[in-house]
Design a protein around this motif. Structure first.
Motif, PDB file in Angstrom:
ATOM      1  N   ARG A 124      18.187  17.495  46.180  1.00  0.00           N
ATOM      2  CA  ARG A 124      19.283  16.563  45.908  1.00  0.00           C
ATOM      3  C   ARG A 124      19.247  15.439  46.932  1.00  0.00           C
ATOM      4  O   ARG A 124      18.661  15.579  48.015  1.00  0.00           O
ATOM      5  CB  ARG A 124      20.627  17.274  45.911  1.00  0.00           C
ATOM      6  CG  ARG A 124      20.959  17.912  47.238  1.00  0.00           C
ATOM      7  CD  ARG A 124      22.342  18.517  47.217  1.00  0.00           C
ATOM      8  NE  ARG A 124      22.599  19.112  48.522  1.00  0.00           N
ATOM      9  CZ  ARG A 124      23.787  19.503  48.940  1.00  0.00           C
ATOM     10  NH1 ARG A 124      24.832  19.388  48.142  1.00  0.00           N
ATOM     11  NH2 ARG A 124      23.956  20.016  50.127  1.00  0.00           N
ATOM     12  N   ARG A 126      21.686  12.762  48.952  1.00  0.00           N
ATOM     13  CA  ARG A 126      23.067  12.448  49.325  1.00  0.00           C
ATOM     14  C   ARG A 126      23.092  11.639  50.600  1.00  0.00           C
ATOM     15  O   ARG A 126      22.402  11.970  51.550  1.00  0.00           O
ATOM     16  CB  ARG A 126      23.841  13.741  49.571  1.00  0.00           C
ATOM     17  CG  ARG A 126      24.726  14.128  48.413  1.00  0.00           C
ATOM     18  CD  ARG A 126      25.428  15.418  48.728  1.00  0.00           C
ATOM     19  NE  ARG A 126      26.744  15.156  49.275  1.00  0.00           N
ATOM     20  CZ  ARG A 126      27.667  16.106  49.412  1.00  0.00           C
ATOM     21  NH1 ARG A 126      27.404  17.340  49.078  1.00  0.00           N
ATOM     22  NH2 ARG A 126      28.849  15.815  49.887  1.00  0.00           N
ATOM     23  N   LYS A 127      23.886  10.580  50.607  1.00  0.00           N
ATOM     24  CA  LYS A 127      24.039   9.733  51.806  1.00  0.00           C
ATOM     25  C   LYS A 127      22.682   9.271  52.339  1.00  0.00           C
ATOM     26  O   LYS A 127      22.470   9.210  53.561  1.00  0.00           O
ATOM     27  CB  LYS A 127      24.800  10.503  52.893  1.00  0.00           C
ATOM     28  CG  LYS A 127      26.294  10.636  52.612  1.00  0.00           C
ATOM     29  CD  LYS A 127      26.983  11.420  53.694  1.00  0.00           C
ATOM     30  CE  LYS A 127      27.417  10.541  54.825  1.00  0.00           C
ATOM     31  NZ  LYS A 127      28.763  10.049  54.769  1.00  0.00           N
ATOM     32  N   ILE A 129      19.959  10.826  52.321  1.00  0.00           N
ATOM     33  CA  ILE A 129      19.133  11.921  52.827  1.00  0.00           C
ATOM     34  C   ILE A 129      18.681  12.797  51.666  1.00  0.00           C
ATOM     35  O   ILE A 129      19.501  13.248  50.853  1.00  0.00           O
ATOM     36  CB  ILE A 129      19.935  12.808  53.821  1.00  0.00           C
ATOM     37  CG1 ILE A 129      20.555  11.978  54.946  1.00  0.00           C
ATOM     38  CG2 ILE A 129      19.064  13.951  54.355  1.00  0.00           C
ATOM     39  CD1 ILE A 129      19.600  11.479  55.994  1.00  0.00           C
TER      40      ILE A 129
ATOM     41  N   ARG B 121      25.287  17.624  58.607  1.00  0.00           N
ATOM     42  CA  ARG B 121      25.851  16.281  58.709  1.00  0.00           C
ATOM     43  C   ARG B 121      25.886  15.545  57.368  1.00  0.00           C
ATOM     44  O   ARG B 121      26.846  14.832  57.073  1.00  0.00           O
ATOM     45  CB  ARG B 121      25.041  15.482  59.748  1.00  0.00           C
ATOM     46  CG  ARG B 121      25.254  13.984  59.765  1.00  0.00           C
ATOM     47  CD  ARG B 121      26.608  13.593  60.334  1.00  0.00           C
ATOM     48  NE  ARG B 121      26.788  12.155  60.319  1.00  0.00           N
ATOM     49  CZ  ARG B 121      27.375  11.470  59.335  1.00  0.00           C
ATOM     50  NH1 ARG B 121      27.876  12.100  58.291  1.00  0.00           N
ATOM     51  NH2 ARG B 121      27.479  10.153  59.404  1.00  0.00           N
ATOM     52  N   HIS B 122      24.846  15.718  56.522  1.00  0.00           N
ATOM     53  CA  HIS B 122      24.790  14.953  55.268  1.00  0.00           C
ATOM     54  C   HIS B 122      25.840  15.417  54.258  1.00  0.00           C
ATOM     55  O   HIS B 122      26.040  14.786  53.226  1.00  0.00           O
ATOM     56  CB  HIS B 122      23.388  14.994  54.649  1.00  0.00           C
ATOM     57  CG  HIS B 122      22.919  16.374  54.321  1.00  0.00           C
ATOM     58  ND1 HIS B 122      22.646  17.311  55.288  1.00  0.00           N
ATOM     59  CD2 HIS B 122      22.675  16.980  53.135  1.00  0.00           C
ATOM     60  CE1 HIS B 122      22.259  18.428  54.709  1.00  0.00           C
ATOM     61  NE2 HIS B 122      22.262  18.260  53.408  1.00  0.00           N
ATOM     62  N   GLU B 123      26.520  16.536  54.563  1.00  0.00           N
ATOM     63  CA  GLU B 123      27.579  17.002  53.653  1.00  0.00           C
ATOM     64  C   GLU B 123      28.954  16.557  54.128  1.00  0.00           C
ATOM     65  O   GLU B 123      29.958  16.849  53.486  1.00  0.00           O
ATOM     66  CB  GLU B 123      27.533  18.540  53.563  1.00  0.00           C
ATOM     67  CG  GLU B 123      26.306  19.018  52.799  1.00  0.00           C
ATOM     68  CD  GLU B 123      26.059  20.501  52.946  1.00  0.00           C
ATOM     69  OE1 GLU B 123      26.695  21.139  53.800  1.00  0.00           O
ATOM     70  OE2 GLU B 123      25.209  20.998  52.186  1.00  0.00           O
ATOM     71  N   ILE B 124      28.997  15.860  55.261  1.00  0.00           N
ATOM     72  CA  ILE B 124      30.282  15.474  55.854  1.00  0.00           C
ATOM     73  C   ILE B 124      30.581  14.009  55.583  1.00  0.00           C
ATOM     74  O   ILE B 124      29.736  13.135  55.808  1.00  0.00           O
ATOM     75  CB  ILE B 124      30.270  15.808  57.360  1.00  0.00           C
ATOM     76  CG1 ILE B 124      30.608  17.291  57.501  1.00  0.00           C
ATOM     77  CG2 ILE B 124      31.248  14.952  58.138  1.00  0.00           C
ATOM     78  CD1 ILE B 124      30.354  17.829  58.842  1.00  0.00           C
TER      79      ILE B 124
END
Lengths: 145, 249
Positions: A124, A126-127, A129, B121-124
């Motif tokens: 996946r 996200r952001k 990354i 961190r990428h989940e925050i």
């Protein structure tokens, strides 16, 4: 009097040797450019972490078109990541005027420390990354009496 | 002053100024924040560091040589920034050289900016900010500004040395750390740190540009991050993840 080496001394020496070797490998990785003008590609920053049941690979992919991200298993301990950027980047964008070249994609091969089952991998984005979760190969079950 | 680290002042630097330190560490949070502050406040180079402990590297700017560790400033504030990863083997001497100079200049207070690595961190969505200080009065100020102090835990690298040296020498110092990526440049964490600094010293540094240009920053900081990461591994930065040993209250 000379003391005989204990198993702990021997283990510590081996660990130190291993650490030195790992450092050397890291230095060798750094002593080359992170870009390739011939293939117009940049090498992304990557990270590999190993959990008991899976291996998690992440990569920082700024300015990438999420639809262009491709992840493929080359071997059970090697994956390849490629992604196209939304815009072309050249050295002048970084204020560098003495080099020539244009970059339009990210590309890298990530060696994994343990074998994985790439057919069951999930990814996946996200952001900015990319996160790839690769289940580790299952071993034979040993019966506990 | 330490012989190993020399500071060359290019302009007169009055004593009693505030200084902000942005040294390479996890997520390059401090470096990105310091560069942003230098550019937003249009600060001029006022001093630079020279040391045999650094690799033989210079920065070329418009054909002229520049030191990779420089101090920028105006009449109120100084900002120290490094453009190269500091070798782990010389981190003690380099930081001591910096703090020696900071002491000589009788600075009012040191603000050192950095990050606190978190694995997910990428989940925050929004990183949290934490602080630490060289004395209890400063901890009270952190509390008033709603910045939570780190109660117990390990700190490794430049932040650890800056804070302990300042505490020992009675130099007021505050560390501001935002949750961040360990090994990816984290401009968002830098913006959180600047916002906390704005509260601490009544500044109004706009961070919107830092967020908008986040992808450019991440691209530009890639190589410095790679080299910093290698040095952090040698400093055993992962020690920060460790849970401190058992203790009786």
């Amino acid at each position: 009097m000379r003391r005989r080496k204990s198993i702990f001394d021997i283990m510590r020496e081996h660990m130190e040797e291993l650490e030195e070797l790992a450092e050397e490998m890291m230095d060798q990785l750094i002593e080359r450019p992170s870009w390739d003008v011939r293939t117009h590609s940049l090498e992304p920053l990557c990270d590999v972490s190993v959990a008991p049941d899976r291996v998690i690979v992440t990569a920082d992919l700024p300015k990438v078109d999420p639809r262009s991200i491709r992840v493929s298993g080359v071997a059970d301990d090697l994956i390849e990541i490629t992604a196209k950027m939304r815009v072309k980047i050249n050295f002048e964008d970084f204020g560098v005027t003495h080099r020539r070249g244009e970059f339009s994609c990210f590309s890298c091969r990530v060696p994994l420390p343990v074998p994985v089952d790439t057919s069951r991998a999930k990814a996946r984005f996200r952001k900015g990354i990319l996160e790839i979760i690769l289940p580790r190969k299952r071993g034979y079950e040993i019966k506990v009496e | 002053m330490s012989e190993k680290v020399k500071v060359i002042e290019k302009a007169e630097i009055p004593s009693g100024l505030k200084i902000i330190l942005g040294l390479p560490d996890v997520g390059l949070v401090g470096v990105i924040a310091a560069s942003h502050i230098i550019s937003k406040l249009k600060l001029e180079e006022v001093a630079y560091f020279r040391s045999n402990l650094l690799p033989p590297v210079i920065m070329l700017e418009k054909g002229l040589p520049r030191s990779p560790i420089r101090v920028f400033g105006n009449k109120e504030i100084l900002v120290l920034n490094s453009e190269i990863a500091i070798p782990s083997a010389s981190i003690h001497d380099i930081i001591e050289g910096i703090i020696n100079w900071v002491g000589e200049k009788k600075v009012e207070i040191v603000y050192t900016l950095g990050g606190l690595p978190i694995p997910n961190r990428h989940e925050i969505e929004k990183p949290r900010i934490f602080g630490a200080a060289s004395n209890e009065e400063l901890l009270k100020i952190l509390d008033e500004k709603e910045i939570k102090a780190i109660g117990r835990g390990f700190l490794v690298g430049p932040q650890a040395l800056i804070l302990s040296l300042c505490a020992e020498r009675g130099i007021p110092a505050v560390t501001l750390l935002a949750e961040c990526f360990y090994n990816y440049p984290d401009p968002e964490a830098s913006s959180i740190v600047i916002q906390a600094l704005n509260r601490m010293i009544d500044m109004k540094i706009d961070v919107s540009e830092l967020i908008e240009k986040g992808e450019e920053v991440r691209l530009a900081m890639r190589d410095m991050m790679r080299r910093t990461q290698a040095e952090l591994a040698r400093m055993k930065k992962s020690h920060e993840y460790d849970i401190p040993g058992y203790y009786i209250r």
